[in-house]
Design an enzyme around this catalytic site. Structure first.
Site, short mmCIF file in Angstrom:
data_model
loop_
_atom_site.label_atom_id
_atom_site.label_comp_id
_atom_site.label_asym_id
_atom_site.label_seq_id
_atom_site.Cartn_x
_atom_site.Cartn_y
_atom_site.Cartn_z
N TYR A 155 0.82 -1.21 0.00
CA TYR A 155 0.00 0.00 0.00
C TYR A 155 0.86 1.27 0.00
CZ TYR A 155 -3.57 3.30 1.71
OH TYR A 155 -4.42 4.37 1.86
N LYS A 159 1.01 4.03 -3.02
CA LYS A 159 0.65 5.43 -2.80
C LYS A 159 1.82 6.37 -3.07
CE LYS A 159 -3.69 5.08 -1.63
NZ LYS A 159 -4.74 5.57 -2.58
#
Length: 303
Positions: A155, A159
């Site tokens: 993640y 991002k």
């Protein structure tokens, strides 16, 4: 902040932050393409928007593939005649520490967050450039992508990659009057409800209790609706000169994240070998090392 006659796509907008973004854009006058992987969730989101007087239409599909990205753009054009705004919000979590993270854990998150952002922005950019009237692209980042977070290799990496793409696209699409920015929200959603120091605040919101000023100001934490105003701002004419930026929003706090930059520099004639670096490091660099992870106020860490 009038978005009448604007058409927006919001990926992952069946619930949570995405639904808050879609509702706010519709409240401001935009026609909205709602996206979710479940038909019933997407239809319920559309109903909540239309019942409030807005205009919305559902396109069901999992982001990541070129086919879904094109279906979203085609849905906007076929239903509402054009495309002006794209918000890439869709995301999933597969949290595990590095040594327990599987290939599938990694690939699934990268596919939805990073590849899904790429394919959707590419399809939207093609359409906006064809229209020749500019546009607004708003990608959703995360504090994890800015500073890292334990158990979120996939993640945080996705991002961080999105922010790199945002800065690049801001350069590439500037001549077409298409702005590209990121929002970095902090809000009570399914993605934050398991964070230990946020748990009491999530529980308070679930019980209908007001959040204390510490949560809303120092942590910048609130509900999804608290983050929606930044998206509406970046979608509107007032943000015509804003591009390539990462805007943090949550609770009562609005912030601008800095870009990575060199903080300390030194020079050595003929270049640096391991020995000269070792000699220089203690006096020039050792006191300036960057932290990792979120730097939380003491009250939060005490929880």
């Amino acid at each position: 902040m009038d978005l009448s006659n604007k058409v927006a796509i919001v990926t992952g907008s069946g619930q949570g932050l995405g639904l808050a973004y879609a509702r706010e854009l519709a409240r401001r006058g935009a026609s909205v393409i709602v996206n979710d992987i479940r038909r019933e969730t997407a239809d319920a989101a559309v109903a909540s928007i239309t019942e409030a007087g807005g205009s919305a239409h559902a396109v069901v599909g999992a982001v990541g593939s070129t086919e879904t990205a094109q279906a979203l753009v085609d849905g906007a054009v076929e239903r509402f005649g054009r495309l002006d705004v794209l918000v890439t919000n869709a995301g999933i979590l597969r949290d595990r520490v590095l040594w327990k993270m599987t290939d599938d854990d990694f690939d699934e998150v990268i596919n939805v967050h990073m590849r899904g952002t790429f394919t959707c922005v590419r399809a939207a950019a093609v359409r906006m450039r064809e229209q020749g009237e500019g546009g607004r692209i708003i990608c959703v980042g995360s504090p994890a992508g800015q500073r890292g977070n334990f158990g979120q290799t996939n993640y945080a990496g996705a991002k961080a990659g999105i922010l790199g793409m945002v800065r690049t696209w801001a350069m590439e699409l500037g001549r077409a009057d298409i702005t590209v920015n990121a929002v970095v929200p902090v809000a009570a959603t399914s993605m934050t409800e398991t964070v230990p120091f946020l748990k009491p605040y999530v529980e308070a919101m679930d019980n209908g209790d007001p959040l204390p000023p510490f949560a809303r100001r120092e942590l910048g934490f609130g509900g999804p609706e608290d983050a929606a105003g930044a998206v509406a701002f970046l979608a509107g004419d007032a943000a015509a000169g804003v591009t390539g930026q990462a805007v943090g929003v949550g609770g009562d706090r609005l912030a601008l994240w800095s870009h990575p930059d060199m903080t300390v520099k030194a020079y050595h004639d003929g270049g640096w070998d391991a020995g000269t670096i070792a000699d220089e490091w203690p006096s020039t660099f050792a006191d300036h090392l960057e932290s990792v992870g979120e730097e939380l106020p003491e009250e939060a860490t005490a929880r």
